[in-house]
Scaffold this active site. Structure first.
Site, short mmCIF file in Angstrom:
data_model
loop_
_atom_site.label_atom_id
_atom_site.label_comp_id
_atom_site.label_asym_id
_atom_site.label_seq_id
_atom_site.Cartn_x
_atom_site.Cartn_y
_atom_site.Cartn_z
N GLU A 190 46.65 52.56 57.49
CA GLU A 190 46.93 51.44 58.37
C GLU A 190 47.22 51.94 59.79
OE1 GLU A 190 47.05 50.59 54.30
OE2 GLU A 190 48.31 52.04 55.35
N HIS A 199 60.58 57.51 72.48
CA HIS A 199 59.85 58.64 73.04
C HIS A 199 58.37 58.37 73.25
CE1 HIS A 199 62.82 62.10 71.85
NE2 HIS A 199 63.43 61.07 72.40
#
Length: 172
Positions: A76, A103
């Site tokens: 996915e 991040h």
């Protein structure tokens, strides 16, 4: 915030649960399917559509993120990452869910419906959706390197500290 969701048969139970939970939390879930259980369905059909929904919304300046769900989350994630401009991260802990946004400014998170409890996966998604991007210069620089490579296929230059040290050296 709009949240685009896609999955395969292995993620159907979590998707249904998430749609209800995200609605309770004030999000606007957009269900890209599947809508019925089919053990032979193909995750790219639904996960690409969810990632495209995020990309479309963000191109229009809308606040939008996505969730893709499968057995492991791996396929996915790969499918969502095929959509131009999308960064999809696989979350397998609260910390990886947080760092995907903080991040990497990922716009889509992938979770594995067969890897964790319903409660844990729900928590991963909630953390991902709530976490802002840090805007830290080093993270912006790295994301820009990814964008540049997508645009022109030219690798980021090696730092001086890596030059002449072997396999990392550019080979033409």
């Amino acid at each position: 915030m709009r949240v685009h969701i896609g999955c395969d048969h292995a993620g159907l139970e979590l998707k249904s649960h998430l749609i209800n939970r995200l609605t309770e939390l004030g999000y606007e879930p957009v269900d890209h399917g599947p809508f019925v259980y089919d053990a032979l369905d193909d995750y790219p059909v639904f996960c690409i559509r969810a990632a495209e929904g995020v990309a479309r919304d963000r191109d229009k300046g809308l606040d939008s993120l996505g969730v893709v769900i499968g057995g492991s989350g791996n396929g996915e994630q790969m499918a969502a990452n095929k959509v131009t401009g999308i960064r999809c991260a696989l979350a397998w802990s609260e910390e990886t869910a947080k760092l995907a946004r903080d991040h990497n400014n990922a716009q889509v998170v992938a979770v594995g419906g067969r890897m964790h409890s319903l409660e844990d996966m729900t928590k991963f998604v909630e953390i991902f959706l709530a976490e802002p991007f840090s805007e830290d210069e080093r993270h912006v620089r790295r994301i820009n390197q990814l964008h540049a490579y997508d645009a022109d296929g030219v690798r980021p230059p090696l730092p001086d500290s890596a030059k002449g040290l072997g396999p990392a050296e550019d080979q033409d």
